[in-house]
Structures are given as C-alpha cells and as structure tokens.
Design a protein around this motif. Sequence first.
Motif, PDB file in Angstrom:
ATOM      1  N   UNK A 540       0.952  -1.036   0.020  1.00 24.28           N
ATOM      2  CA  UNK A 540      -0.181  -0.174  -0.103  1.00 24.28           C
ATOM      3  C   UNK A 540       0.680   1.211   0.002  1.00 24.28           C
ATOM      4  N   UNK A 541       1.887   1.315   0.762  1.00 25.41           N
ATOM      5  CA  UNK A 541       2.947   2.261   0.951  1.00 25.41           C
ATOM      6  C   UNK A 541       3.448   2.687  -0.414  1.00 25.41           C
ATOM      7  N   UNK A 542       3.935   1.538  -1.124  1.00 21.64           N
ATOM      8  CA  UNK A 542       4.550   1.755  -2.459  1.00 21.64           C
ATOM      9  C   UNK A 542       3.525   2.214  -3.534  1.00 21.64           C
ATOM     10  N   UNK A 543       2.258   1.932  -3.371  1.00 22.20           N
ATOM     11  CA  UNK A 543       1.400   2.328  -4.446  1.00 22.20           C
ATOM     12  C   UNK A 543       0.944   3.743  -4.186  1.00 22.20           C
ATOM     13  N   UNK A 544       0.635   4.038  -3.064  1.00 26.75           N
ATOM     14  CA  UNK A 544       0.557   5.377  -2.700  1.00 26.75           C
ATOM     15  C   UNK A 544       1.635   6.308  -3.138  1.00 26.75           C
ATOM     16  N   UNK A 545       2.886   5.965  -2.771  1.00 23.93           N
ATOM     17  CA  UNK A 545       3.983   6.773  -3.145  1.00 23.93           C
ATOM     18  C   UNK A 545       3.980   6.780  -4.710  1.00 23.93           C
ATOM     19  N   UNK A 546       3.668   5.917  -5.575  1.00 26.24           N
ATOM     20  CA  UNK A 546       3.827   6.002  -6.915  1.00 26.24           C
ATOM     21  C   UNK A 546       2.557   6.957  -7.395  1.00 26.24           C
ATOM     22  N   UNK A 547       1.393   6.887  -6.864  1.00 20.45           N
ATOM     23  CA  UNK A 547       0.136   7.545  -7.199  1.00 20.45           C
ATOM     24  C   UNK A 547       0.384   8.960  -6.915  1.00 20.45           C
ATOM     25  N   UNK A 548       1.045   9.357  -5.646  1.00 23.67           N
ATOM     26  CA  UNK A 548       1.103  10.621  -5.075  1.00 23.67           C
ATOM     27  C   UNK A 548       2.370  11.539  -5.438  1.00 23.67           C
ATOM     28  N   UNK A 549       3.276  10.531  -5.505  1.00 25.84           N
ATOM     29  CA  UNK A 549       4.819  11.146  -5.727  1.00 25.84           C
ATOM     30  C   UNK A 549       5.109  12.153  -4.901  1.00 25.84           C
ATOM     31  N   UNK A 550       5.175  12.047  -3.697  1.00 26.48           N
ATOM     32  CA  UNK A 550       5.496  13.356  -2.730  1.00 26.48           C
ATOM     33  C   UNK A 550       6.825  13.862  -2.893  1.00 26.48           C
ATOM     34  N   UNK A 551       7.840  12.973  -3.494  1.00 26.10           N
ATOM     35  CA  UNK A 551       9.073  13.397  -3.679  1.00 26.10           C
ATOM     36  C   UNK A 551       9.484  12.887  -5.043  1.00 26.10           C
ATOM     37  N   UNK A 552      10.419  13.230  -6.003  1.00 23.70           N
ATOM     38  CA  UNK A 552      10.872  12.501  -7.268  1.00 23.70           C
ATOM     39  C   UNK A 552      11.946  11.926  -7.128  1.00 23.70           C
ATOM     40  N   UNK A 553      11.772  10.788  -7.300  1.00 25.73           N
ATOM     41  CA  UNK A 553      13.289   9.932  -7.376  1.00 25.73           C
ATOM     42  C   UNK A 553      13.826  10.150  -8.723  1.00 25.73           C
ATOM     43  N   UNK A 554      15.067  10.406  -8.944  1.00 25.30           N
ATOM     44  CA  UNK A 554      15.678  10.780 -10.275  1.00 25.30           C
ATOM     45  C   UNK A 554      16.410   9.659 -10.361  1.00 25.30           C
ATOM     46  N   UNK A 555      17.442   9.290  -9.769  1.00 22.03           N
ATOM     47  CA  UNK A 555      18.394   8.261 -10.011  1.00 22.03           C
ATOM     48  C   UNK A 555      18.842   7.435  -8.676  1.00 22.03           C
ATOM     49  N   UNK A 556      19.274   6.454  -8.701  1.00 23.58           N
ATOM     50  CA  UNK A 556      19.696   5.285  -7.766  1.00 23.58           C
ATOM     51  C   UNK A 556      21.021   5.018  -7.653  1.00 23.58           C
ATOM     52  N   UNK A 557      21.849   5.108  -6.539  1.00 25.84           N
ATOM     53  CA  UNK A 557      23.227   5.056  -6.255  1.00 25.84           C
ATOM     54  C   UNK A 557      23.386   3.453  -7.066  1.00 25.84           C
ATOM     55  N   UNK A 558      24.424   3.564  -7.434  1.00 23.63           N
ATOM     56  CA  UNK A 558      25.189   2.251  -8.013  1.00 23.63           C
ATOM     57  C   UNK A 558      26.600   2.472  -7.372  1.00 23.63           C
ATOM     58  N   UNK A 559      27.113   1.669  -6.532  1.00 28.20           N
ATOM     59  CA  UNK A 559      28.375   1.729  -5.984  1.00 28.20           C
ATOM     60  C   UNK A 559      29.467   1.030  -6.741  1.00 28.20           C
ATOM     61  N   UNK A 560      30.313   1.629  -7.246  1.00 26.96           N
ATOM     62  CA  UNK A 560      31.420   1.021  -8.227  1.00 26.96           C
ATOM     63  C   UNK A 560      32.622   1.239  -7.363  1.00 26.96           C
ATOM     64  N   UNK A 561      33.141   0.233  -6.878  1.00 25.61           N
ATOM     65  CA  UNK A 561      34.524   0.196  -6.268  1.00 25.61           C
ATOM     66  C   UNK A 561      35.542  -0.362  -7.185  1.00 25.61           C
ATOM     67  N   UNK A 562      36.502   0.211  -7.571  1.00 28.78           N
ATOM     68  CA  UNK A 562      37.622  -0.084  -8.400  1.00 28.78           C
ATOM     69  C   UNK A 562      38.474  -1.152  -7.557  1.00 28.78           C
TER      70      UNK A 562
END
Length: 603
Positions: A540-562
């Motif tokens: 329910x929380x995920x669906x509400x977040x997607x429906x109401x978009x209280x904040x905008x996710x733009x990108x996700x961290x992908x941690x690349x370690x050399x």
Amino acid sequence: MTSYPPRNAILQDLSRRRLLKAVGLGAAGAAGAGALSACSAGGGSTSGATQFTGVFDFDLDSMTRNVHREDGALLLNSVYKDLFLCPGGVFNWSTHEWDYLLLEGHEWDGDDLIVSLRSGLKWSDGSDLNADDMIRSYAMRVLEAPPWGFGFPQVQDLEKLDDQSVRVGFENPFPNIERSIIKHRVVSKVTYENFGERALEMVNDGVRQGDDEHAEWNSEFIEFDPDEIVCSGPYMFDEAQMSDARITLVRNENGYQGTEVEFDEVVIHKGDNRQSALLVQQGEVDYSSLAPSAADQQAFQSVEGFRWIEHAGYDGVGLMFNHKAKPEVQDVRVRKALAYILDGEQIGQVARGEAYSRVEYYAGLADIQAEEIFTSEELADFENFDQDHDKATELLEEAGWTKEDGRWYLPDGEEASFEVIGVAGWGDFELTATQVEEAWNDFGIKTEARNVPEDNPWGIWGAGDFEVAVRHWGNPEQPDYWGAFQMNFLTENAGTEDSPGQGFDLQVESPSQGEVDLAELVDTAQRAESDEEQMEALKALSIVFNELLPRIPIWTYKYLSPAIEGKRVEEFPVDTPTSQNEQYQDNHIILALIQGELKPVRD
C-alpha cells in the motif's frame, strides 16, 4: 510526529558525500600524483608477508582511539572496521539472514532477546572476550542511543546469563529490532572498565540519554582517548607501522578468524577521493570504496588487472518539495509534471558517471527491493515518469497553469518559479541541482539552483528553509522495506513550527487505497505481527508513493568500487550470496577477506 535522522546514517552520509566531489585528471591530477609519492614509496612488504591494500582518508592526530564513540574514531567510518573490531554478525541484504561473526546466534524468549557469543574468543591483548565485554558494551550504547533510533533506545534492561550469553529486555519489540544489537561492535571491558560497569548500573536503574546521570558520564566518555585499540577481529594495529601515510594491520592470531585469513597484513593508505583514484592507477590499492569521479572511472580502464566491484544501491537522489512554501506543489498533477520534464538517465550520468542506475518503478523503494515484494505483473501497473514533455504540458494545463511567451504561469496569474538547493561540496547533489535548473528553465518554468553549506544541510531540510531540495529517497541504513517509507514520508516532516520540513500532509486520499494515514501505515509495516499484514502495508505504501509522488526519485546509487586482481589479490568473488549487501554496512568483500575466501597471489 517527529523527524528521525539516524546518527549513523548522518555520519556515514557525511563521509560519503565528502568523497563524492567531482575530480578530473588534468594538471591537478598530476600535482596530486606528486603528493602521493610518500604514500606509494616503500608500500610493499619487505618481509614477504602477503598484503591486502586499501585506502581511507584517516588522520592519526585528530581521530580518537575511543572506538565505541564511532564519531571521529580511527577507521570506524571505513569499510575496514570489521577487520579489527568485528560485529556480532553481518546481515545478508538479499536473503535477510545473518552471517554470524563474534556471535554464535540469537533467539527470542518472549520480549527478551538472548544473544550468545562464540566460545573461546580472545582479545588481541590475550584476555578472554566474554559476556562481560558484551553486556558492558551494550549498556554504553543504550546510554548513547538517541531516542529516535531503533534497537538500543528500546532496551529496557540487561542481564548476564552466563559467560557467553546476555539477555536484552525489550518492551513491545517489533520484527528485526535486534539488528543494531547483533551488528554492535563489542569493545574491551578492560579498556572501558571505568565506563562499562557504571553504564550497566545506570541502564538497569532507568537512566537514559539526556538524564543528569548520563550527562555526567558522557562528559567523561567523550574525552576518553585510550592509547591503543584492543582488537577482536583477525587483524590488529601495528603501532610500529602507523604513520600519516599508511596504517598497517597485522594478523591477530588471538582474534576471530585470526589464523584463517589468507593475508598476513592489511595496509590502508591515507587518501581522499582524488588520492584514492591515483593510488588505484599506480597499482598501490587492491580495493577502494571511495567514490571515483567520471574521469577517474575512464582512467581506471588502462590499469592492468582492473575490474569493478559493484555494490547494490538501496537509496538514490531526487527532489524533496516544501509543500508549505510552494503551495502549488500540493497538486499531485504539478508534482508529476515536474517529474516528466526531467531526463533521469542524463542527470544520473552527469552526476555519477557509471555509478548510478535509472529508476524504473518509482515505488519509493529501490527497484531491487520493489522486485522482491511485487510481481512483474504488479509492477507493470506502476506509473513510469521517464521524460515526456507532452505529458508534463497536459498535466500543468489540467492543474490550471498557462503558458505565455514561453513562460508558465500559476492559476492566479503569478509566474511559476522555484529555487532548487544542492549542497556545496557534494558533487552529485550540485550537478543534479544544476541539471534540474536547466531542464525546468528550458521548459519555461523559472528556476534557480544554489548550494547550501555542507556542514548542516539536515538542519536546513528539517527547518523547511527551502522550496525544492535535492535529497535522498529510499534508505541505505535500514534493510527492512519500511525504512524507505520512513525516509520518504517521515524524515524531515515533523510538522512542528520549528521543524516543518517537507510540510507534506500524512493524511492522504489515494485513488486506489482510499483515505490513508501514512504514519500509521509505516508503523504497521514496521510492527506487523504477521508477514501477510506487513506485506499488505508495504504494498500500500509503494502504491500510494507512486500515485501521489510526494518527492521525485531521479536516480539510484550504484556503488562501483575499483579493484585490481593479479598483483596482490588472486581474484575477487563474483555473484556470492552476499554480493547484494550494502557497501558501507555489510561489505561483502571485507566479509570474504574475514572468512578466508579472498586469496593472495602466491609466488
């Protein structure tokens, strides 16, 4: 409702952001290489000992040896901390199970958690590591724990059951509340003799952080700086090989796995983000968790034996709105339109180089977690906010906005405008803010980006001193799914006069879920007594977040370690059961080293 800024999250976040300053490899890089000559000279072993090498920006003069403080303690904000001061266990973020280290196991007896140590453990000074060390360490952490945390703040009392076991009493525990206890780094009862016994007595007498008795104890504790760090892990500090340029950890045969680890020594070079990249290019570092710039990422490709170690990201960066300062964003159509204007793929690439992932589901959770709790058919119903200017125009017009001479105006005729704040010195935040500025301006919405000082952006966010802020979403500190929604909905959303934060009303009307109290739903997801009830709340929380978009996710961290293979390390593990672990909390490379799975190159 209060805001919950976890202290460890803040500390790790501070460290991480300082390491994310964008750097290149031009003249400044050449100058940096000269500065590293002291680091790289004589870096190899002269005794034939096998070495694993890393890098971290330590400071021997300013960092305390009081490792129970964590804040400012030597190497305690690095991934190498597990090597000399083992936690009770390392959490598997994929299976949600434990890889026990110092602990034999744990079990619940009603509201009591029974925690048991492995038998035969010793400290690097040869003394026994037993339940006295454990219970005193727990007591000190209870006193230090801020009330908005999870785990130690809810501990009611402590009892030693025998030489290997401690009972930790809770009131109304919830699933996985024990995580911070299991992950706690026990410290030597001898080193902390003057603090541990007093802390235990105070805790069992009901004293907690902020009480007068605690204040007196704490004033002494924060000044405490022992001469040495007594170690429980497979490695210990070699004082004779500690300098401003490097720290050498040598095999601790008394410690956990001390005779099973394959490397005789672990050498940690001093280096910030720039210096770390240069050390990798010089072949001096086998593995680095310090974030490289986009230019560094390209330069690594020419290093012999180079490969990326990818660590999963459980949070990302996006935009947090101040719903009180800018009432127009209270209209969900406006929030969605602002999202549709942005090209998240481009913003992530510019901000992070290769070290990002695009957002697929906009569920408030990292996509890797959304795929764990939803079926592919369910996820197909989630609205995707990939760039679509036609959709953005349609939504703004539905919201009553108008466009004249290339500029957008609010329903009351006032020109639309936003200020977007990044954080000075946090390269990915700065670059995200400037790209949002450019995208919204190009679309006709007047936007200005500026950066706030890096010393306390949390205070600015919490106080609501912003219109739109570049801010995290998701949660890298809390493996349980509800942690992401605590971050998205509750953090910086106290709703008080002093701390209005987002100013987002938690009583919402969802198109599919009806009237929802989001604070209550987060609590249900956290404390549900059955898996079914918890999963229902999470979905329910995920669906509400997607429906109401209280904040905008733009990108996700992908941690690349050399990492470099074939010089000192034979090879690094790939696709292990723990390879989805969060990098800074439960690093699977360090776990492989502890477990003897990481092998040295043999002549």
